[in-house]
Design a protein around this motif. Structure first.
Motif, short mmCIF file in Angstrom:
data_model
loop_
_atom_site.label_atom_id
_atom_site.label_comp_id
_atom_site.label_asym_id
_atom_site.label_seq_id
_atom_site.Cartn_x
_atom_site.Cartn_y
_atom_site.Cartn_z
N TRP A 129 4.75 -25.84 -12.40
CA TRP A 129 4.68 -24.68 -11.10
C TRP A 129 4.80 -23.38 -12.33
CZ3 TRP A 129 4.63 -25.46 -6.20
CH2 TRP A 129 4.81 -26.69 -5.59
N ARG B 219 0.81 -24.16 -8.50
CA ARG B 219 0.92 -25.55 -8.72
C ARG B 219 -0.36 -26.10 -9.43
NH1 ARG B 219 1.55 -29.76 -4.32
NH2 ARG B 219 -0.60 -29.85 -4.57
N ILE C 178 12.87 -25.92 -11.07
CA ILE C 178 13.14 -27.09 -9.88
C ILE C 178 14.74 -27.72 -9.95
CG2 ILE C 178 12.33 -29.62 -9.67
CD1 ILE C 178 9.49 -28.62 -10.85
N ASP C 179 15.24 -28.04 -9.05
CA ASP C 179 16.55 -28.58 -9.08
C ASP C 179 16.51 -29.99 -9.22
OD1 ASP C 179 16.44 -29.76 -6.36
OD2 ASP C 179 17.51 -28.28 -5.47
N SER D 79 17.01 -32.36 -7.43
CA SER D 79 16.54 -33.15 -6.04
C SER D 79 15.01 -32.71 -5.71
CB SER D 79 17.33 -32.85 -4.69
OG SER D 79 17.39 -31.31 -4.33
N ASP D 80 14.45 -32.29 -6.90
CA ASP D 80 13.03 -32.04 -6.84
C ASP D 80 12.58 -30.59 -5.85
OD1 ASP D 80 12.60 -33.51 -8.89
OD2 ASP D 80 12.05 -35.51 -7.53
N GLN D 81 13.47 -29.73 -5.52
CA GLN D 81 13.16 -28.86 -4.77
C GLN D 81 12.65 -27.64 -5.64
OE1 GLN D 81 13.45 -28.48 -1.13
NE2 GLN D 81 13.34 -30.62 -1.39
N ILE D 82 11.85 -26.93 -5.38
CA ILE D 82 11.37 -25.74 -6.20
C ILE D 82 12.05 -24.50 -5.62
CG2 ILE D 82 9.42 -24.39 -6.89
CD1 ILE D 82 8.81 -27.91 -5.81
N ASP E 223 9.76 -27.27 -0.49
CA ASP E 223 10.05 -28.46 -0.15
C ASP E 223 8.69 -29.38 -0.19
OD1 ASP E 223 11.23 -30.90 0.46
OD2 ASP E 223 12.01 -30.10 2.31
N PRO E 224 8.94 -30.03 -1.57
CA PRO E 224 7.76 -31.34 -1.39
C PRO E 224 7.90 -32.24 -0.50
CG PRO E 224 8.79 -30.63 -3.79
CD PRO E 224 9.64 -30.21 -2.76
#
Length: 174
Positions: free
Chosen positions: A5, A16, A42-43, A45-48, A61-62
């Motif tokens: 990203w 991306r 990216i945290d 929990s995979d949130q950007i 939010d993926p």
């Protein structure tokens, strides 16, 4: 995964890059005329998360079709003051945001969707990069002065450490 990203400040978008397919996907912000996209991370929990130059924190939010949502604090003109760097606390999930123009750091709680601002640091220092140590103290690079700062996130206690260099221009740390 296989994605990289990146922010594109000149086009006010997020890109991306899929390293397997070798292609780019562009994501636009809901707010039009977003001046710049700055810090990105990216945290756990995979949130950007993206620091926007218009004073907002954006989330991609993926798990929700890469939906983009923007957040801003209540009061203070409902904006962050030049948000630059972002850092996620791996234990609490909180997002630290260095606010360059207000000489401080804010914290965003992704569960309650609320912001908390730490008191003003040194009014001559401009906070940029951040890191957490093993005791979860937050360390902040204070650009333009020869100091780094530390905050105990639990008590809000703030201290500065002088860097033994006349003009280090500290921007990032890890």
């Amino acid at each position: 995964g296989d994605n990289v990203w990146l922010t594109s400040a000149n086009t006010s978008s997020i890109l991306r890059f899929n390293s397997q397919d070798k292609n780019f996907t562009t994501f636009q912000f809901p707010t039009t005329n977003t001046t710049t996209a700055l810090g990105i991370m990216i945290d756990p929990s995979d949130q950007i998360w993206i620091a926007e130059g218009v004073g907002k924190l954006a989330n991609i939010d993926p798990a929700n079709n890469f939906n983009v949502t923007e957040y801003s604090p209540k009061g203070k003109n409902n904006t962050l003051a030049s948000p630059m760097a972002l850092l996620a606390d791996p234990i609490t999930g909180d997002i630290y945001i260095s606010e360059y123009d207000s000489h401080t750091v804010s914290v965003f709680n992704p569960i309650t969707k609320t912001f908390k601002e730490y008191p003003l640091f040194n009014s001559n220092g401009l906070p940029l990069g951040m890191a957490l140590d093993s005791n979860t103290n937050l360390w902040i690079a204070e650009n333009t002065i020869n100091k780094i700062a530390t905050i105990d996130p639990h008590t809000g206690e703030y201290k500065e450490v002088k860097v033994p260099s006349p003009s280090p221009s500290i921007q990032w740390l890890t």
